[in-house]
Design a protein around this motif. Structure first.
Motif, PDB file in Angstrom:
ATOM      1  N   TYR A  24      23.205  34.803  61.555  1.00 16.50           N
ATOM      2  CA  TYR A  24      22.490  33.610  62.514  1.00 16.50           C
ATOM      3  C   TYR A  24      20.994  33.935  62.962  1.00 16.50           C
ATOM      4  N   VAL A  25      20.171  33.072  62.842  1.00 15.45           N
ATOM      5  CA  VAL A  25      18.991  33.247  63.430  1.00 15.45           C
ATOM      6  C   VAL A  25      19.133  34.013  64.888  1.00 15.45           C
ATOM      7  N   SER A  26      19.911  33.874  65.601  1.00 13.81           N
ATOM      8  CA  SER A  26      20.288  34.277  66.937  1.00 13.81           C
ATOM      9  C   SER A  26      20.751  35.930  66.807  1.00 13.81           C
ATOM     10  N   ASP A  27      21.126  36.108  65.733  1.00 12.94           N
ATOM     11  CA  ASP A  27      21.472  37.533  65.516  1.00 12.94           C
ATOM     12  C   ASP A  27      20.209  38.462  65.370  1.00 12.94           C
ATOM     13  N   ASN A  29      16.946  39.629  66.805  1.00 15.25           N
ATOM     14  CA  ASN A  29      16.003  40.107  67.779  1.00 15.25           C
ATOM     15  C   ASN A  29      14.916  40.539  67.318  1.00 15.25           C
ATOM     16  N   ASP A  74      10.397  38.260  61.355  1.00 14.33           N
ATOM     17  CA  ASP A  74       9.898  37.518  61.997  1.00 14.33           C
ATOM     18  C   ASP A  74       9.068  36.564  61.147  1.00 14.33           C
ATOM     19  N   PRO A  91      22.272  27.167  62.307  1.00 17.06           N
ATOM     20  CA  PRO A  91      22.212  28.421  63.091  1.00 17.06           C
ATOM     21  C   PRO A  91      21.987  29.467  62.046  1.00 17.06           C
TER      22      PRO A  91
END
Length: 194
Positions: A24-27, A29, A74, A91
């Protein structure tokens, strides 16, 4: 750029193709003082509509990112991922050109495109071979840094998502062991004839 990111993830972290496709993108950081990537197991993921749902076969883990890797991820997330249709409604990190989460078969196609451009890799380059290559490079980095065998075994188990006491890593270390054995044999032979 998407294909480059896939190859980069395979080669840098030794992920299986299913593990990459479940990110997921949220994985990811990429901000702050401790950028990292998390591999999270999501069996029966309600967000995954793929006919053949990819899976993370190994334990979850968090891996730190170098500034360079954080920057590459990024750039992908901010500039390239939004160009895929439906990216803002899902996601998942990786998409097909049609805007669906990338299928397992399509991950193979990324590597097959490399093979078609470089025929010398025919029959020897697959996503899983890159997992072996990652482990070979891990051995080299550990050797250069003076990491002892037990520490490397534990680190390899964590980084590959295996139980800390697992012997699974010996399968992946085999290529490096065989190469080192060949080098030692050649050194020995040369010493006999010198």
């Amino acid at each position: 750029f998407r294909n480059w990111i896939i190859i980069l993830l395979l080669l840098t972290f030794g992920y299986r193709r299913g593990e990459i496709l479940k990110l997921y993108v949220s994985d990811v950081n990429v901000k702050g003082r401790s950028p990292s990537i998390n591999l999270v197991r999501r069996p029966g993921d309600v967000n995954d509509s793929r006919a053949e749902e990819p899976s993370a076969k190994t334990l979850g883990r968090q891996i730190p990112l170098t500034p360079e890797m954080a920057r590459a991820l990024d750039l992908f997330i901010v500039y390239h991922r939004p160009q895929f249709p439906n990216a803002d409604m899902s996601p998942f990190l990786i998409f097909s050109q049609e805007g669906n989460p990338l299928a397992l078969r399509s991950a193979n196609s990324v590597v097959e495109r490399i093979v078609s451009a470089f025929p010398e890799f025919e029959g020897i380059l697959t996503p899983h071979v890159l997992r072996y290559t990652y482990n070979d490079m891990l051995d080299e980095a550990a050797q250069k840094s003076g990491v002892d065998g037990e520490t490397l075994k534990s680190a390899r188990n964590y980084l590959n998502g295996w139980a800390i006491t697992s012997d699974q890593g010996s399968l992946y270390a085999r290529r490096a062991i065989e190469e080192r054995a060949r080098e030692i044999s050649l050194l020995h032979q040369r010493s006999l004839f010198s």
